[in-house]
Design an enzyme around this catalytic site. Structure first.
Site, short mmCIF file in Angstrom:
data_model
loop_
_atom_site.label_atom_id
_atom_site.label_comp_id
_atom_site.label_asym_id
_atom_site.label_seq_id
_atom_site.Cartn_x
_atom_site.Cartn_y
_atom_site.Cartn_z
N ARG A 78 0.88 -1.20 -0.01
CA ARG A 78 0.19 -0.08 -0.01
C ARG A 78 0.90 1.20 0.00
O ARG A 78 0.73 2.17 -0.59
CB ARG A 78 -0.94 -0.08 1.32
CG ARG A 78 -1.97 1.04 1.43
CD ARG A 78 -2.87 0.87 0.26
NE ARG A 78 -2.57 1.61 -1.07
CZ ARG A 78 -3.21 1.47 -2.12
NH1 ARG A 78 -3.90 0.35 -2.25
NH2 ARG A 78 -2.91 2.00 -3.21
N LYS A 90 2.45 40.15 -2.27
CA LYS A 90 1.01 39.69 -3.09
C LYS A 90 0.11 40.94 -2.63
O LYS A 90 0.63 41.75 -1.82
CB LYS A 90 0.75 38.44 -2.32
CG LYS A 90 1.65 37.23 -2.87
CD LYS A 90 1.22 35.93 -2.63
CE LYS A 90 -0.02 35.59 -3.84
NZ LYS A 90 -0.45 34.12 -3.75
N LYS A 108 0.84 25.21 -3.33
CA LYS A 108 -0.38 24.54 -2.88
C LYS A 108 -0.31 23.22 -2.98
O LYS A 108 -0.68 22.31 -3.73
CB LYS A 108 -1.52 25.10 -3.87
CG LYS A 108 -1.90 26.48 -3.81
CD LYS A 108 -2.95 26.94 -4.65
CE LYS A 108 -3.27 28.59 -4.41
NZ LYS A 108 -4.28 28.92 -5.63
N ASP A 152 -2.32 38.34 -12.18
CA ASP A 152 -3.35 37.60 -11.43
C ASP A 152 -4.59 37.79 -12.21
O ASP A 152 -5.27 38.84 -12.23
CB ASP A 152 -3.05 37.99 -9.96
CG ASP A 152 -4.04 37.06 -9.20
OD1 ASP A 152 -4.16 35.79 -9.33
OD2 ASP A 152 -4.73 37.52 -8.36
N GLU A 193 2.87 40.57 -7.59
CA GLU A 193 1.61 40.17 -8.03
C GLU A 193 0.77 41.61 -8.42
O GLU A 193 0.55 42.32 -7.68
CB GLU A 193 0.74 39.31 -7.03
CG GLU A 193 -0.57 38.88 -7.26
CD GLU A 193 -1.25 38.38 -6.13
OE1 GLU A 193 -1.50 37.17 -6.40
OE2 GLU A 193 -1.87 39.01 -5.42
#
Length: 285
Positions: A100, A167, A135, A222, A201
């Site tokens: 597994r 950002k 992410k 963005d 950004e």
């Protein structure tokens, strides 16, 4: 393609086996004689790009050093359904208890590599690179970013310490800074981290111009429309690296690439890639 360090492979596998086996494989210990041996093949049940084989191999070897393994594929290779990735032979209990964990690594990482390869093929010939993001699954970032490379993609920053990425939330905190938040942020970043690249950004073409005027190395566009992406490319004219991000899918990534951007970042490569179908088939003695 940079690989995984053997020490990291051993650590990932050791932790995964400890999590899965616990105090012992109760089923195999009850049913399988200690001296029983078995043979098995790891087989692709769909077309895929391979990633994670070193981890699967390590899983079998950590369970028994007498396991014999024949590798039939390599990470980064494209396979058709039915192709064999590995052949293993050894103590049956060892093969069963590693099964597994070995499959989990290869199915998950090959899923990321396979999806990445589809995006890379979709932009072939445009000059645009496909990038991943942060992410990622907590604790699996090195593995998942490795899988992106297996699929032909490129890694963006590995963490918060290897690139300054300014950002919208950073700019919101600096909203009263002079002469404007973007210029102030870039200046502060240059002063604090002169050896790091600085990316900004941008949500608007005005911010693109501000980032360019401030001397940013990269500008992240963005959720820009295609016309605005083309205008940003025209304005920047190669003076900073342009990265498109937001809402990127397989059905629109080609159009985004054809605007002339340098990079396209796709969070889905790691946060939404489905595991591929791979099985470990035990053979008759």
């Amino acid at each position: 393609m940079n690989g995984l360090h053997p020490r990291e492979v051993r650590r990932f596998v050791r932790n995964a086996l400890r999590e899965d086996i616990g105090r012992g494989d109760a089923t195999s210990l009850a049913l399988i004689p200690a001296r029983a041996r078995a043979r098995a093949v790891m087989r692709a049940r769909q077309a895929l790009v391979v990633a994670g084989l070193p981890l699967a191999i390590e899983a079998f070897r950590q369970r028994s050093r007498s396991v014999r393994i024949r590798t039939r594929a390599r990470d980064g290779e494209s396979l058709q359904a039915g192709a064999v990735l590995l052949e293993v032979e050894g103590p049956a209990r060892a093969l069963l208890s590693a099964e597994r964990v070995a499959l989990n690594f290869v199915q998950r990482l090959s899923g990321i590599a396979t999806l990445t390869a589809r995006f890379v093929r979709a932009v072939a010939g445009t000059g645009a690179r496909i990038l991943d993001t942060r992410k990622t699954t907590p604790g699996w970032r090195k593995l998942e970013k490795y899988a992106v490379r297996c699929g032909g993609g490129h890694n963006h920053r590995f963490g918060l310490d290897d690139l300054v990425l300014i950002k919208d939330n950073h700019l919101q905190v600096l909203q009263d800074a002079e002469p404007n938040p973007v210029a102030a942020a870039v200046a502060r970043a240059r002063q604090r981290w002169p050896h790091l690249e600085v990316e900004v950004e941008a949500d608007t073409l005005q911010q693109v111009q501000q980032a360019l005027d401030a001397g940013a190395d990269r500008i992240l566009l963005d959720n820009f429309s295609l016309p605005d992406l083309r205008e940003a490319v025209r304005r920047v004219a190669g003076r900073a690296r342009l990265e498109a991000s937001g809402g990127i899918r397989l059905d629109n990534v080609r159009a985004v690439a054809e605007t002339g951007v340098d990079d396209i970042s796709v969070g889905a490569l790691t946060h939404s890639a489905p595991a591929v179908d791979i099985g470990l088939d035990f053979l008759q003695p």
